[in-house]
Design a protein around this motif. Structure first.
Motif, mmCIF file in Angstrom:
data_model
loop_
_atom_site.group_PDB
_atom_site.id
_atom_site.type_symbol
_atom_site.label_atom_id
_atom_site.label_comp_id
_atom_site.label_asym_id
_atom_site.label_seq_id
_atom_site.Cartn_x
_atom_site.Cartn_y
_atom_site.Cartn_z
ATOM 1 N N PRO A 53 12.825 17.671 3.286
ATOM 2 C CA PRO A 53 11.578 18.131 3.906
ATOM 3 C C PRO A 53 10.414 18.221 2.923
ATOM 4 O O PRO A 53 9.261 17.941 3.281
ATOM 5 C CB PRO A 53 11.952 19.519 4.449
ATOM 6 N N ARG A 56 8.921 14.870 2.587
ATOM 7 C CA ARG A 56 8.089 14.478 3.728
ATOM 8 C C ARG A 56 6.701 15.117 3.646
ATOM 9 O O ARG A 56 5.689 14.488 3.970
ATOM 10 C CB ARG A 56 8.782 14.862 5.036
ATOM 11 N N ALA A 75 6.072 22.964 6.153
ATOM 12 C CA ALA A 75 7.507 23.205 6.242
ATOM 13 C C ALA A 75 7.782 24.518 6.965
ATOM 14 O O ALA A 75 7.143 25.537 6.684
ATOM 15 C CB ALA A 75 8.112 23.244 4.842
ATOM 16 N N ILE A 80 14.365 24.921 8.504
ATOM 17 C CA ILE A 80 15.028 24.115 7.466
ATOM 18 C C ILE A 80 16.288 24.806 6.981
ATOM 19 O O ILE A 80 17.366 24.203 6.907
ATOM 20 C CB ILE A 80 14.061 23.861 6.296
#
Length: 466
Positions: A53, A56, A75, A80
């Motif tokens: 993540p 990204r 995020a 997550i």
């Protein structure tokens, strides 16, 4: 007093020792924590799931380089975290349940320490003896010799890699102490997630054991993203109930930094002290590692060791290699399989750092080769000079290859996108003794794939035969 034919201490790579060849033996496994060891629960696997993540988010921030605008990338910590451990925790639980279900395996949920040769005292008070023992007890995060920072204390916002991934919420500010693999990966992850990160490193660069150009590149990129304090140490720490104030000593004199959370990432110690190796007659070296021979036998007959407890290379793929050797040698020792004992193969041990940019390497650095008086040639290929590098608009990536003058590959050091995958052909070539020109010219290379970085690096080596 229970006696077993084999006792295994630790369930990281140690859990893989119960092979088909040993089925039916009286085997005991001693594990106080979660099955799966460091890698599964608090190391390689969950950390890389947190890295993705972060990648990204950073890719979205950097997309303007290729003419793309991405807004609002962020995020969700809880989402997550819960995704990661919803995948991992059932694996750990399932591993334990499977071992408990095996009739020939006894699982002791306890800590073990030696009280004699092949004799263990468990934290439950029970004593065990065994014909053979394998020590796979691993390692643990190191603290600092500063009051309040000697180890994890989540209630007061002090974490190690063992605890930081399960935080209830993201802090606003975090101080990461250390400059190695663990420190750099977490500093990258939390900064990408929106935390104000200060990283404190006592050396002049991050990842100071890497090839100099790789270390300097990574350090420069990190300094653009976080508050990086180099050549700096923590001298004192105070906690007021909600906030830490760390006193620092650095090149510009004394300073202070405040944060809600402190992450201790200053290294790991082998658990030889926790198992009281000395009481079991097991020799250790100056670093506290168990001394083993090429068959992974300790100084005590019929006692083997594997992984972090006996290796300077604290890497899961090294522990797995050790486990394969020990599993075979146990089977030979028990008369369950024919053949000769196997020995270590440590010719080429690669590693990766999953920060930003990604790093992968094996073999000595230029400085180490020069210090050893090794005759070598080298070449550095930049990602930006191949077609896929143009597409990526990658400003930092490079691959340096060191080889003997006749083309035997000694080392490779890579930084940039997909480094851990990109370096694998060179690991293979070095392991199997392939020469640089044989690898570069003996196969097709997909154009315009990033693997052309490897091809060009090999072709660029100033070899005697070229």
């Amino acid at each position: 007093m229970p006696h077993h034919q084999l006792v295994i201490i630790g369930t990281g790579s140690g859990n893989t020792l119960v092979t088909d060849e040993l089925e039916g033996l009286d085997i005991a496994i001693v594990e106080a924590g979660r099955f799966g060891g460091t890698c599964l629960n608090v190391g390689c696997i969950p950390t890389k799931m947190f890295v993705l993540p972060a990648d990204r988010v950073v890719e979205a921030e950097d997309a303007s380089r290729i003419g793309v605008t991405v807004t609002g990338a962020s995020a969700d910590w809880a989402a997550i975290r819960d995704r990661v451990f919803a995948r991992i925790d059932p694996i750990a639980d399932g591993g334990e349940e499977y071992r408990v279900s095996q009739e020939f395996v006894t699982v002791y949920k306890a800590e073990a320490r030696f009280v004699g040769e092949r004799r263990l005292l468990l934290s439950t008070g029970e004593e065990l003896t065994a014909d053979r023992i394998v020590v796979a007890a691993g390692s643990r995060p190191r603290g600092l010799p500063i009051e309040g920072l000697t180890g994890a204390d989540p209630a007061r916002g002090v974490h190690t890699s063992d605890t930081v991934m399960r935080m209830d919420r993201l802090p606003r500010r975090m101080v990461v102490i250390g400059g190695g693999f663990v420190a750099c990966e977490f500093a990258y992850v939390f900064a990408a997630y929106g935390v104000e990160v200060t990283q404190v490193q006592r050396s002049a660069t991050l990842l100071s054991r890497e090839e100099a150009e790789v270390a300097h590149t990574y350090t420069a990129v990190s300094a653009e993203r976080i508050d990086l304090r180099l050549g700096t140490v923590v001298t004192d720490a105070e906690y007021d109930g909600s906030e830490w104030t760390l006193s620092l000593g650095g090149p510009d004199g004394p300073a202070q930094v405040r944060a809600d959370t402190v992450l201790l990432a200053v290294g790991r110690d082998p658990n030889t002290d926790r198992i009281d190796a000395e009481a079991g007659g097991l020799a250790t070296d100056a670093s506290g590692l168990l001394v083993v021979d090429e068959r992974l036998r300790t100084s005590v007959p019929e006692v083997w060791a594997l992984g972090d407890v006996c290796s300077e290379d604290q890497l899961k793929h090294v522990a797995n290699h050790h486990a394969r050797i020990v599993a075979h040698n146990l089977a030979v020792d028990f008369g369950r399989t024919p053949g000769e004992p196997r020995t270590l193969d440590d010719r080429v041990i690669p590693h990766g750092v999953f920060g930003h940019p990604q790093i992968a390497a094996f073999g000595p650095t230029r400085a180490q080769l020069e210090a050893a008086g090794t005759e070598f040639v080298c070449y550095t290929q930049r990602f930006s000079d191949v077609a896929q590098g143009w597409a990526l608009e990658d400003p930092h990536g490079l691959l340096t290859v060191h080889a003997t003058p006749d083309g035997r590959i000694l080392a490779a050091h890579c930084i940039g996108p997909h480094s851990s995958t990109l370096i694998q052909p060179l690991i293979q070539a070095a392991t199997f003794g392939q020469r640089a020109l044989e690898v570069a010219r003996g196969q097709y290379w997909i154009h315009p794939a990033l693997a052309e970085v490897v091809e060009n690096a090999l072709l660029g080596l100033p070899l005697e035969s070229s």
